[in-house]
Scaffold this active site. Sequence first.
Site, PDB file in Angstrom:
ATOM      1  N   GLY B 155      13.181  -3.609 -50.640  1.00  0.00           N
ATOM      2  CA  GLY B 155      14.149  -3.558 -49.558  1.00  0.00           C
ATOM      3  C   GLY B 155      13.518  -3.096 -48.265  1.00  0.00           C
ATOM      4  N   GLY B 189      22.408 -12.403 -46.735  1.00  0.00           N
ATOM      5  CA  GLY B 189      23.747 -12.893 -46.426  1.00  0.00           C
ATOM      6  C   GLY B 189      23.743 -14.369 -46.083  1.00  0.00           C
ATOM      7  NE  ARG B 323      53.191  12.286 -49.282  1.00  0.00           N
ATOM      8  CZ  ARG B 323      52.178  12.921 -49.856  1.00  0.00           C
ATOM      9  NH1 ARG B 323      51.057  13.125 -49.199  1.00  0.00           N
ATOM     10  NH2 ARG B 323      52.290  13.350 -51.087  1.00  0.00           N
ATOM     11  CD  GLN B 348      48.081  21.011 -38.230  1.00  0.00           C
ATOM     12  OE1 GLN B 348      47.400  21.961 -37.831  1.00  0.00           O
ATOM     13  NE2 GLN B 348      49.392  20.924 -38.021  1.00  0.00           N
ATOM     14  N   GLY B 418      49.318   9.937 -53.186  1.00  0.00           N
ATOM     15  CA  GLY B 418      49.323   8.797 -54.109  1.00  0.00           C
ATOM     16  C   GLY B 418      49.276   7.449 -53.417  1.00  0.00           C
ATOM     17  CD  GLU B 441      21.504  -3.973 -39.289  1.00  0.00           C
ATOM     18  OE1 GLU B 441      20.345  -3.848 -38.855  1.00  0.00           O
ATOM     19  OE2 GLU B 441      22.139  -5.035 -39.234  1.00  0.00           O
ATOM     20  CB  SER B 538      16.935  13.225 -38.538  1.00  0.00           C
ATOM     21  OG  SER B 538      17.643  12.127 -38.020  1.00  0.00           O
TER      22      SER B 538
END
Lengths: 703, 703
Positions: B155, B189, B323, B348, B418, B441, B538
Site C-alpha cells: 500500500g 477505484g 427527544r 452536551q 437506540g 490518502e 505531530s
Amino acid sequence: MRDFTASLRPAQPDGPTMLSQERMRSGINSEQLAQHLLAKNGFLERQKKILDVLSKHSIFIKQNQLNLARPDRYYLALARAKQIRRLVAEHKWDRLDVEMAEYLVDEMSPFALNSTMFLKSMQQQCNEQQRACWLPKINSFDVLGCYAQTELGHGSNVKGLECEARWDQQTKTFVIHSPTLTASKWWNGSLGRTANHAVVVAQLLLPSGAGFKSYGPHQFIVQIRDMKTHQPLDGIVIGDIGPKYGYATMDNGYMLFQHHRVPHSALLSKYTQVDPNTGTYTKPQVQQVVYGTMTAIRADIVEHARLILARAVTIAIRYTSIRRQFKDRDESNPSAPELVVLDYPTVQMRLFPLLATTFALHYTGLAMRTLYESNQETISRNDFSALAETHALSSGLKALCTMLAADGIETSRRALGGHGFGGGSGMIPLNSDYLSKPTVEGDNYMITQQTASYLIKAMERAKRQPSAQCDATQQMYQEYLSGRAKAPLKLLGGDDDDAAIVRVFELRACVVGHQVYQAKVENGRGWTSLMVELHELSIIHSEMLLVRNYFTALQTRSGPPLSDKTWDVMRLMFKLFSLKTILTRPTEFLASGLITVDEMARLKDEVAYIMAKLRPHAVSLVDAWKIPDYLLQSALGSYDGDVYNRLFKQAHEMNPLNKLTFNTDWRSEEVVLGEGVQASQRKIEELVWGNVSPASRSNLSRL
Amino acid sequence: MRDFTASLRPAQPDGPTMLSQERMRSGINSEQLAQHLLAKNGFLERQKKILDVLSKHSIFIKQNQLNLARPDRYYLALARAKQIRRLVAEHKWDRLDVEMAEYLVDEMSPFALNSTMFLKSMQQQCNEQQRACWLPKINSFDVLGCYAQTELGHGSNVKGLECEARWDQQTKTFVIHSPTLTASKWWNGSLGRTANHAVVVAQLLLPSGAGFKSYGPHQFIVQIRDMKTHQPLDGIVIGDIGPKYGYATMDNGYMLFQHHRVPHSALLSKYTQVDPNTGTYTKPQVQQVVYGTMTAIRADIVEHARLILARAVTIAIRYTSIRRQFKDRDESNPSAPELVVLDYPTVQMRLFPLLATTFALHYTGLAMRTLYESNQETISRNDFSALAETHALSSGLKALCTMLAADGIETSRRALGGHGFGGGSGMIPLNSDYLSKPTVEGDNYMITQQTASYLIKAMERAKRQPSAQCDATQQMYQEYLSGRAKAPLKLLGGDDDDAAIVRVFELRACVVGHQVYQAKVENGRGWTSLMVELHELSIIHSEMLLVRNYFTALQTRSGPPLSDKTWDVMRLMFKLFSLKTILTRPTEFLASGLITVDEMARLKDEVAYIMAKLRPHAVSLVDAWKIPDYLLQSALGSYDGDVYNRLFKQAHEMNPLNKLTFNTDWRSEEVVLGEGVQASQRKIEELVWGNVSPASRSNLSRL
C-alpha cells in the site's frame, strides 16, 4: 481465456511461514493458556463439538453474506434458526450447546428472543397456571415470542411508555391500545416477521370513580399473529422497522394496537393481580430478585465483550505479524527487508493494550459471575443485602467494558491499514453488530448514574458509620476517610509495583467518589448539573474494579494452572493494562497527588519497555483465545496466515458483481451490457422505489 | 384490514414544535452565519441549483438504498453516474457543479476516478503528444480511467511495488507483468467493473548487461478492456475485490498482467524518458510541484471533514433537542415533563465540542487553502521554498482532522440512543463511508511521521541558526529556544484568555518538539523506537495549528461579516474547542508546567459554564451548516423535526421485508409461507453459494 492466476503465489516469505516463526519464538503454551481461560463449563470441547456439526451443513457457510440484501439476510437467518432447532432435536443439544451454535453462526437469530427475554419474563412473571399453560409451548418453539417494551417515543424510561391496557369490567378483558403514533412498540427483536406471541409492556389502567387510574407498566402475554396464516390479528399492525446498523438478520419490529381485547389471564400475575370480579389491584412484592438476573446478564455482556475484543485483536495481531511495510529509516542497507508492521511501536501501542484488555475483561467477568453465584445462594436464604452493591457495580462495569470493546474493535481495524476495510478483514460484521452494545441493556451514559448514585450513598454511610460492618465499597471508603489508606511512596520500583498500582486506582476512586459526594450531598448541587462528574465517577470506579480483579487473579492463581513463565506474561499484561489506563486518563491521578508529573513520564517508558517484552508472545497469546476460523471469517486473521491466497480467492471466485459486464457509455441508458434500455429502466425503478406502490410515491419526498 | 395507523399522531409537543422553539430562543442569524461559512465560490447558490435539478430525476431518490444488495448498489450508482454526465451535457455544468452533484448524491461514483486521480496523473505526467492524444477522450468520458498503484501486498510503500514493466528493445514495447499473486493491483477505484483504461504504476526495468536494472516505479497508460465488449484484454485478469466497509457503489478492483505488451508511448514521459532506440533512461527533474497538489488534496480533506462532521452534529443536535427522557431527579412534581436530552450535560459534553470542532476545521481548511494558493503563486515563480513546510504540516492536519471527524461521527451516533442504530438516523452511510478517511490518502500513523520529521529538522535549524530568516515553524522554535516566548501568568481570567490559550498550545508544541528533537538528534535514538513520540508530536503540533487558525480568524474577522453577538458565540466555541482539547490530552500541559493541576480543575468548570451559555444557540448553529434534508437522509435530523412520522412511514411503507410472510414452524423446511420446500431449498443454495459454481465449491472451505 485461460486464467493464468491459478499458478501465481504470494511473494515470500509468506504468511504461513511468518506465523509459524512467531509461534516458535514464544515459549508460551497457548493450549495451556486456552484451558485456563476457557475450560469453564466445557467451553472448548463444546466449541469443537458444535463446530463439527455445523460444518456438515452448507446452510451455515458465511462467505457470501456480505453480498446479500437485507431481506435475504433475514431469509437465510430464519432458515438457519429453523435448522438449528432441528439439530437440537437430532443431537439432543442443551442450552449451552445452542448458545454455542449461535455464537459460532454469529448472527442474531430471529428465534433469539423466544429463549431469552421472552422466556425469562414468562418464567419470572407468570403464576402457576400461566406457567403450566405457556412454558411447554415456548420450550417446544410452537409459541414464538418476543418482548415488546420499548416504543417509538420511549426507550430507557419505562415509566413513560404510552401503550395502555385498560380493564373492562363488563367483558372482563384488558383493552390494549396505542393512543398515539409514538406509543408504537419499536425495536422489539423477533417481532417484525417472526413472533406469534409477545410479552407486551403497557400501562395498567383500572376503573376509579368515573375514570381510570394508572398503576404503571405491567406485562401481558398477547397472541399477535394467527397461528396458521402468520398474519397479524385484527386490530394489530406489525412490521419490521427496516435496515439498521448491523443486526441485519434480526427482525426488530413495530406494533400498534387498536382497542385490542385480551382475556384476564393475559396479565402476568405472579406478583401482581387484578381481581376479575372487582377490578381491584394487588400490589407486587418487592422484586429485588430481578436485579440478580440483571447482574447475570451483565456478567454475560462482559464475558461476551472479552471474546469479541479477542476476535478483533486476533485478526489484528496475526495480520500485522505477516504484513511488512517500509524499511527501518535508520537502515542503510538497501536490500534490507521491510519491517513487520507489528514491530512498529505505533502499532504495538494500539494493539497490545487491547490484548491486555481481553484478559482484564476475562478476570472481571469471572469475578462478576462468582459474585452473582454467591448472591444467588444468599438470595435463596431471602437475604437481599448484597444485591444493591452487585447490581450497581455491574452497571458501571457494563458501561466501561462495552465501551472498551466497541472502541477496541475500531482501533484494531484501523491498525490493519487498507485491507481493514475489505470484506476479507472479518471486521465488518464485528464492528456493525457490536456497536449497539454501548446502548442496549442500559445506555452507558444512563446506567453509570445508577452506579454513581450507589457510590454516593455508600460514601454517605461510610461518613455516618465509620466502622459499621458493610459491603466492600463502603469498607474501602471507610478506610479512606479514616486516613488509614496510604498512597504508595512511589508507583514503580517500590517493593511491589502491582500492589502499588492497585492502591492508586483505589485511592483515585475514593478521592473522586468523595468529591462527587461533597458536591451532591454537602454542597447540594443538582443531580442533572453533576451528570458529567457522575459518569466519570462510575468509569473511574469501574476501572479500579478491572485492575483489582486482575490483580486478585494474579495473586490467587485460581482456575486451571499456568506455567510460571505464562503467569509472568500475564503479569506484564496486567501492568500494561493498568499503566495504559492511567496514561489515557491521567488528570485525577495527578490532581489528587497520587502520581507526580515526573512519575507520569516514567510510566511511558515503562509501557514501552513492557511492549517490547511482550512482542514475542503476541501471536501465542491471541492463539489462546481459540477463536475458530469459521467465527473469524477473516482472510487477514485465519490461523494459518495464508492471507493473500484467501483474499484473492474470495474476490476472484466469490464476488457476484464480477458476473456482470456493464455498459459504461454514458450516452446510453442501458446499464448491463446487452440487457437493453427498457430492462435497465425497469430495474432502476425497482431499485429506487423498493416496494413503494406508484400510488404512494408522492409521499416519498416527505420521508 | 383497514390501516388504523394513518390517523395516529406523535405525542405532543412534537418535533416541529420543539425545533421552532429552539430556533426562536437563539438570537443567532443562521442565514448570515451560513454566508460567512459557505459563501466561497458560490457554494450555497450552487447547492440550491444542483439540488433543484437532481430532485426532478427519481433515479436520485435514496430511501431504498439500505435495502439493496451490493451488486445492486453498483448497478444503481453506475446508472446515476451516467445520468449525471447527461445532466452535465444538458445543463452545461462545470467542475464545481459536478462536485456538488456528487456531494449531494453522496456515494462514490464509479466514474469518480476518471476526473480525479486518473486525470490528474495524465495532466501531470504526460508529455505534449500524450496530452493531445488522451486528454480530449478523458474529458469526454470516452476513455474511462482509473489509477492502478496499490497492490495486494503493498500500500503506502510505493517503492515496494511488485508489478514490473520490462523494456523489450527488440519489439520496442514494455512488457507489463505480475510475477506473484501479491503483485496484483488491488483496491484501485473504478477498476473492478468500470474503467477501460488505467494509469498503471510499475517498476521500470531496462536492459543492463545480460540482465535488467530497476529504475523504480513509473506510470504507464494502459488500455485494459475492449472498447466494445468491455471484456479485459488478453493477458489481463480484472475483477471487483468484493464488499467493503462502506463505499458499496465503488468498484475497487484487482488486476494482474501476464506479459502484457504496451507500446513505447505508454510510459508517461513528461519528466522521464526511455530512448526507444537505445533503451537509455533520462532522469526526472525534481517533482516538488506534486507536493503542492497533495496540499490542495489535504485542504479538500479538511474542508470535507468539517461538512461530514457538521452533518453528524446536525442530526444529533436536532434530534436531542426533540427527544425527551426521564424527569429531573431533583424534581418533586410528578407531572413535570421529561427533560429534553440536549439539556443533559452528559449529552452536551459529547456534542458541543464536536460542534466547536466543525468551526475549528473550517478555519483551518480556509487557512490551508489560502496557503496553498499563495504557494501556487510562488511556485509559478520557480520558488519552492515554502513547499516543505506546507506539505509537512498538511500531513499532520490531515491525520488529526480525519481522526476528529471519524471519531466525532460515532460519538454523535452514540448520543442518539437506540434510534442511532436505525436506518432512519442517516448515520449508517456516514459512518461506514467516512471510516476509510483515516487510512486513505496517507495512513494517519504513517504521514504523521512526515510531519514529525519536518519538525525535528526545523528544530535543528532553529538551534543552528537562532536568528535566520525562515518559515513560521522555525521562527516559533527560535523564539522558544531564545527564552523570549513566555508562558501566560494564568490561563483563565487574565487580560486575554484567548491569547493565553494560543500561547500555551504553542509552547506545548515547542516543548514536545524539543524533547523529540533531543531524543532523536542529541541522544541518537532510533527512528522506529521513537514512533509513538513522533506521532504524538505531530498531533500536538496540529492541535496547535487548529487552535491558532481559529484564533486568527476571530482576530481578523475576514470573510462575510457576522454580528457581534454571533462573533461572541464563535469565540465561546473557540474556547470550548481549545479547553476540551486540553482536557482530553492534559499530560504534556501539566508535565511542562504550562498549566497547573489547580488550573486544570478550573478548566472543567469553565467548560461547563461555556456549554450552558451555548445551549440556546445549538440548533441555530447547526442550521448554519445548511445541510439539505436530501443529503442528511435522516428522519432524526431533518430540518422540520418531524422525527416520528418520518421514522414510522419509512418502516411502514418502504420496507421490502414487510412484503413477505414467513413460515416460522421449525419442523418445516419451507421458509416463505406457501413457496414450498423446493423453492426454499433453491433460494438457500443461491444465498449461500452466491456465484460459486458447484465444481469450485470444495474450495470454499479454504476461503
